[in-house]
Design a protein around this motif. Structure first.
Motif, mmCIF file in Angstrom:
data_model
loop_
_atom_site.group_PDB
_atom_site.id
_atom_site.type_symbol
_atom_site.label_atom_id
_atom_site.label_comp_id
_atom_site.label_asym_id
_atom_site.label_seq_id
_atom_site.Cartn_x
_atom_site.Cartn_y
_atom_site.Cartn_z
ATOM 1 N N ASN A 113 0.813 -1.209 0.000
ATOM 2 C CA ASN A 113 0.000 0.000 0.000
ATOM 3 C C ASN A 113 0.854 1.270 0.000
ATOM 4 N N ILE A 114 1.963 1.226 0.694
ATOM 5 C CA ILE A 114 2.828 2.413 0.750
ATOM 6 C C ILE A 114 3.514 2.657 -0.593
ATOM 7 N N ILE A 115 3.970 1.585 -1.252
ATOM 8 C CA ILE A 115 4.710 1.753 -2.509
ATOM 9 C C ILE A 115 3.780 1.888 -3.716
ATOM 10 N N PHE A 116 2.466 1.949 -3.474
ATOM 11 C CA PHE A 116 1.495 2.014 -4.579
ATOM 12 C C PHE A 116 1.820 3.094 -5.620
ATOM 13 N N PRO A 117 2.159 4.333 -5.222
ATOM 14 C CA PRO A 117 2.446 5.352 -6.244
ATOM 15 C C PRO A 117 3.815 5.186 -6.897
ATOM 16 N N ARG A 118 4.721 4.459 -6.213
ATOM 17 C CA ARG A 118 6.079 4.283 -6.763
ATOM 18 C C ARG A 118 6.560 2.854 -6.475
ATOM 19 N N PRO A 119 6.102 1.900 -7.301
ATOM 20 C CA PRO A 119 6.449 0.481 -7.056
ATOM 21 C C PRO A 119 7.952 0.210 -7.090
ATOM 22 N N ASN A 120 8.716 1.073 -7.774
ATOM 23 C CA ASN A 120 10.157 0.844 -7.906
ATOM 24 C C ASN A 120 10.990 1.655 -6.909
ATOM 25 N N ALA A 121 10.347 2.174 -5.882
ATOM 26 C CA ALA A 121 11.074 2.980 -4.891
ATOM 27 C C ALA A 121 12.127 2.133 -4.176
ATOM 28 N N THR A 122 13.216 2.784 -3.786
ATOM 29 C CA THR A 122 14.282 2.064 -3.071
ATOM 30 C C THR A 122 13.855 1.817 -1.627
ATOM 31 N N GLU A 123 14.545 0.904 -0.975
ATOM 32 C CA GLU A 123 14.233 0.575 0.414
ATOM 33 C C GLU A 123 14.464 1.795 1.317
ATOM 34 N N ASP A 124 15.485 2.592 1.018
ATOM 35 C CA ASP A 124 15.752 3.791 1.812
ATOM 36 C C ASP A 124 14.595 4.785 1.697
ATOM 37 N N GLU A 125 14.096 4.950 0.484
ATOM 38 C CA GLU A 125 12.968 5.861 0.258
ATOM 39 C C GLU A 125 11.718 5.380 0.986
ATOM 40 N N VAL A 159 8.038 5.656 5.720
ATOM 41 C CA VAL A 159 7.491 4.921 6.882
ATOM 42 C C VAL A 159 7.767 5.684 8.172
ATOM 43 N N LYS A 160 8.996 6.151 8.315
ATOM 44 C CA LYS A 160 9.361 6.878 9.543
ATOM 45 C C LYS A 160 8.755 8.276 9.559
ATOM 46 N N GLY A 161 8.664 8.881 8.376
ATOM 47 C CA GLY A 161 8.087 10.229 8.301
ATOM 48 C C GLY A 161 6.628 10.260 8.699
ATOM 49 N N ALA A 162 5.899 9.177 8.420
ATOM 50 C CA ALA A 162 4.476 9.113 8.791
ATOM 51 C C ALA A 162 4.270 8.333 10.087
ATOM 52 N N TYR A 163 5.364 7.960 10.747
ATOM 53 C CA TYR A 163 5.315 7.211 12.007
ATOM 54 C C TYR A 163 4.564 5.890 11.868
ATOM 55 N N VAL A 164 4.656 5.288 10.685
ATOM 56 C CA VAL A 164 4.054 3.963 10.483
ATOM 57 C C VAL A 164 4.826 2.917 11.279
ATOM 58 N N ASN A 165 6.140 3.113 11.388
ATOM 59 C CA ASN A 165 6.974 2.154 12.127
ATOM 60 C C ASN A 165 6.594 2.091 13.601
ATOM 61 N N GLU A 166 5.924 3.138 14.087
ATOM 62 C CA GLU A 166 5.508 3.171 15.501
ATOM 63 C C GLU A 166 4.591 1.996 15.831
ATOM 64 N N PHE A 167 3.779 1.546 14.838
ATOM 65 C CA PHE A 167 2.925 0.375 15.110
ATOM 66 C C PHE A 167 3.385 -0.878 14.357
ATOM 67 N N THR A 168 4.061 -0.729 13.209
ATOM 68 C CA THR A 168 4.488 -1.928 12.475
ATOM 69 C C THR A 168 5.599 -2.672 13.217
ATOM 70 N N ARG A 228 -4.512 3.300 9.511
ATOM 71 C CA ARG A 228 -4.806 3.408 8.075
ATOM 72 C C ARG A 228 -4.418 4.797 7.559
ATOM 73 N N GLN A 229 -4.711 5.816 8.376
ATOM 74 C CA GLN A 229 -4.424 7.183 7.953
ATOM 75 C C GLN A 229 -2.921 7.414 7.824
ATOM 76 N N ARG A 230 -2.168 6.846 8.739
ATOM 77 C CA ARG A 230 -0.713 7.026 8.681
ATOM 78 C C ARG A 230 -0.121 6.322 7.449
ATOM 79 N N ILE A 231 -0.674 5.178 7.085
ATOM 80 C CA ILE A 231 -0.219 4.489 5.869
ATOM 81 C C ILE A 231 -0.523 5.355 4.642
ATOM 82 N N SER A 232 -1.700 6.003 4.641
ATOM 83 C CA SER A 232 -2.064 6.892 3.534
ATOM 84 C C SER A 232 -1.085 8.055 3.416
ATOM 85 N N ILE A 233 -0.663 8.584 4.557
ATOM 86 C CA ILE A 233 0.275 9.710 4.543
ATOM 87 C C ILE A 233 1.662 9.241 4.109
#
Length: 579
Positions: free
Chosen positions: A434-446, A451-460, A483-488
């Motif tokens: 779901n996160i890579i949906f707009p950019r399927p070829n994004a690097t792991e660093d990106e 993930v950290k910018g939207a604090y998704v890692n706080e629950f994952t 769900r909202q944080r994943i969207s962000i």
């Protein structure tokens, strides 16, 4: 082609049949061999009765048996090849059409989806194209093959007895007339069936998606009744088509049965008088079966072809619709943008003469944050949708970097656009997908930065599978804040120049809102941002706040300026502060 104009046979030949002429030609050759081989048995029967048995000719019996075995072998081989070649081509065509229709559907404007159930669209994409298998598959070839067999059989029948053949042609002609009239009436029934089927499928899809609401309000019985009514409507439609088809079939049975009785009488009379041999009579009877069988079969094939054309009617309705991104109407290609957006005297109406926005004027400079506030239904989301090009104004002008947005190629603009909607839609699959949906070829660093910018890692980090956790349909296994944080995070990864945040903090608890507010600040940095929020505390830092009421901007300014005015914004803010 207008919406109500039916697909013609000439259109089907040009667009469906002719592009596959080589495959169909092979099919026609195979079926001719098959039908010619099938005519060997009746001829062999005549020689068996009149010559072999009469003269006790064993050599001729051997020859007949060998010829018949060869004919049967040819029939078996051609039958296999027909199914293998044509049925596979038909399924290939169906897959191509489904892809084509789905591509077309996704090119249509947002307004089309607002007025059409998703289940109905699924039915149109998956079901309506099914019937074309009868055009490219064995249906059309059998129709042609049956016609060839009937013509050859007719010639052989005339050769045996012209008078008996003439007697048979009278009921056959009556049947052909009845069949033509019946199929003309069946086509609209099939067309309506497609619509009913789409409605029932649409409602069923909604029911399954909204099962928690249904159970929460104890409304199972109500949904069962609605679905039962739809299924009954579909049943009545099918019953109508079956009645018409049954009438054709029973007419064939009656009329051709009468013909058989007449043949028995006339043939018996000729044999008794010595004008016809028993072998001739048997051959005539068998050839008659070969002439009549395709005609009766044609009634079934005719029904299949009618269904195919009805499906094509509905498919072509969609294919003839104008996509939202017409090159001649949207010729401007944006390679890059600054994000300078301006609304000039913009008005918009979902229904004619019922404007929901009236003469909206404002500028959103590059990198600025524009907050849209107001009561529900005031026009905030409509304004944001216009900026996102989901809608096009009826009057006025919206510009991006000085270019008329209504003339900008949508793909070239939307690749610079990011959206976080109130309905934070997630696809079934993993959090990572779901996160890579707009950019399927994004690097792991990106990905990790988003993930950290939207604090998704706080629950994952608490999940056993981390980002590979499967979230269920629409993210049902997650909380609203998650769900909202994943969207962000998804929007962060897209790295757009223009951001639309529609109620981006609506589903958040206080702790989540604290996390999200930090990530939103990073997301909005150096990006032109439109924020819609009921929680006015989330937009205090906006460069400008537009207070929209009844489709008009009634106040504008910064938070401090609007508080000082003690107007509508002051009322909204102080009311929320008391809650």
């Amino acid at each position: 082609m207008s919406k109500n104009k039916n697909v013609t046979f000439a259109w089907a030949v040009k667009h469906i049949i002719w592009p596959r002429k080589k495959t169909l030609l092979v099919g026609f050759v195979l079926i001719i061999f098959s039908r010619l081989a099938s005519l060997v048995l009746p001829g062999a029967t005549k020689y068996l009765v009149d010559d072999v048995i009469k003269n006790s000719d064993l050599e001729m019996l051997k020859t007949l048996l060998i010829v018949v075995v060869i004919a049967i072998t040819i029939q078996a081989i051609t039958s296999f090849l027909l199914t293998r070649i044509l049925s596979v081509e038909a399924q290939h065509l169906i897959s191509q059409l489904r892809t084509k229709v789905q591509k077309k559907v996704l090119s249509l404007p947002i307004s089309y989806f607002d007025n059409t159930k998703s289940g109905e669209l699924v039915s149109r994409i998956m079901t309506d194209v099914e019937g074309v298998r009868n055009l490219v598959g064995t249906g059309l070839v059998q129709l042609v093959g049956g016609t060839i067999t009937a013509i050859i059989s007719l010639v052989l029948l005339i050769n045996i007895s012209a008078s008996m053949t003439l007697f048979v042609l009278v009921p056959v002609s009556i049947f052909a007339f009845i069949a033509m009239k019946a199929f003309a009436k069946i086509r609209p029934i099939f067309r309506t069936r497609g619509q009913i089927n789409a409605e029932v499928t649409g409602r069923l899809t909604e029911t399954l998606n909204g099962v928690r609401v249904i159970k929460g309000f104890n409304a199972e019985e109500q949904e069962n009744t609605i679905f039962e009514q739809g299924v009954l409507k579909l049943y009545n439609n099918i019953k109508s088509s079956l009645t018409a088809t049954a009438f054709v079939t029973s007419s064939a049975t009656f009329l051709l049965g009468l013909a058989s009785v007449g043949i028995m009488g006339i043939g018996g009379y000729y044999i008794i008088n010595g004008d016809m041999t028993i072998g001739d009579f048997l051959a005539f009877t068998l050839y008659l079966g070969f002439m009549i069988a395709p005609i009766v079969q044609m009634s079934n094939i005719g029904s299949q072809l009618t269904e195919a054309f009805a499906g094509l009617d509905r498919t072509e309705e969609i294919m003839k619709m104008d996509p939202e991104n017409l090159p001649d109407k949207r010729p401007i290609i944006l390679d890059s943008i600054y994000g300078d957006i301006e609304f000039k005297d913009v008005s918009f109406a979902y229904e004619e003469n019922k404007d929901v926005l009236h003469d909206i004027n404002f500028k959103a400079p590059p990198g600025s944050v524009t907050a849209l506030v107001g009561s529900s239904g005031s026009g905030k989301s409509t304004t944001a949708s216009l900026a996102a090009t989901f809608l096009t104004p009826q009057s006025g002008l919206i510009t991006i970097d000085g270019q008329d947005l209504s003339k900008v190629n949508l793909e070239s603009y939307r690749k610079h656009l990011g959206v976080v909607l109130q309905d934070d839609f997630l696809f079934e699959g993993t959090i990572r997908e779901n996160i890579i949906f707009p950019r399927p070829n994004a690097t792991e660093d990106e990905i990790q930065a988003a993930v950290k910018g939207a604090y998704v890692n706080e629950f994952t980090d608490r999940f056993e599978d981390g980002l590979e956790t499967v979230i269920g349909e629409r993210g049902v296994k997650l909380s609203g804040g998650q769900r909202q944080r994943i969207s962000i995070a998804r929007a962060l990864l897209a790295n757009p120049k223009v951001i639309i945040l529609d109620e981006a903090t609506s589903n958040l608890d206080t702790e989540s809102e604290m996390y999200i507010q930090k990530s939103l600040n990073m997301l909005m940095k150096d990006r032109t941002t439109f924020v819609i929020a009921h929680r006015l505390s989330t937009i205090r830092q906006a460069d400008q706040i537009l207070v929209i009421e009844e489709g008009k901007i009634v106040e504008r300014g910064t938070h401090d300026e609007l508080i000082a005015k003690e107007g509508r914004y002051f009322e909204l803010y102080t009311y929320q502060s008391r809650i």
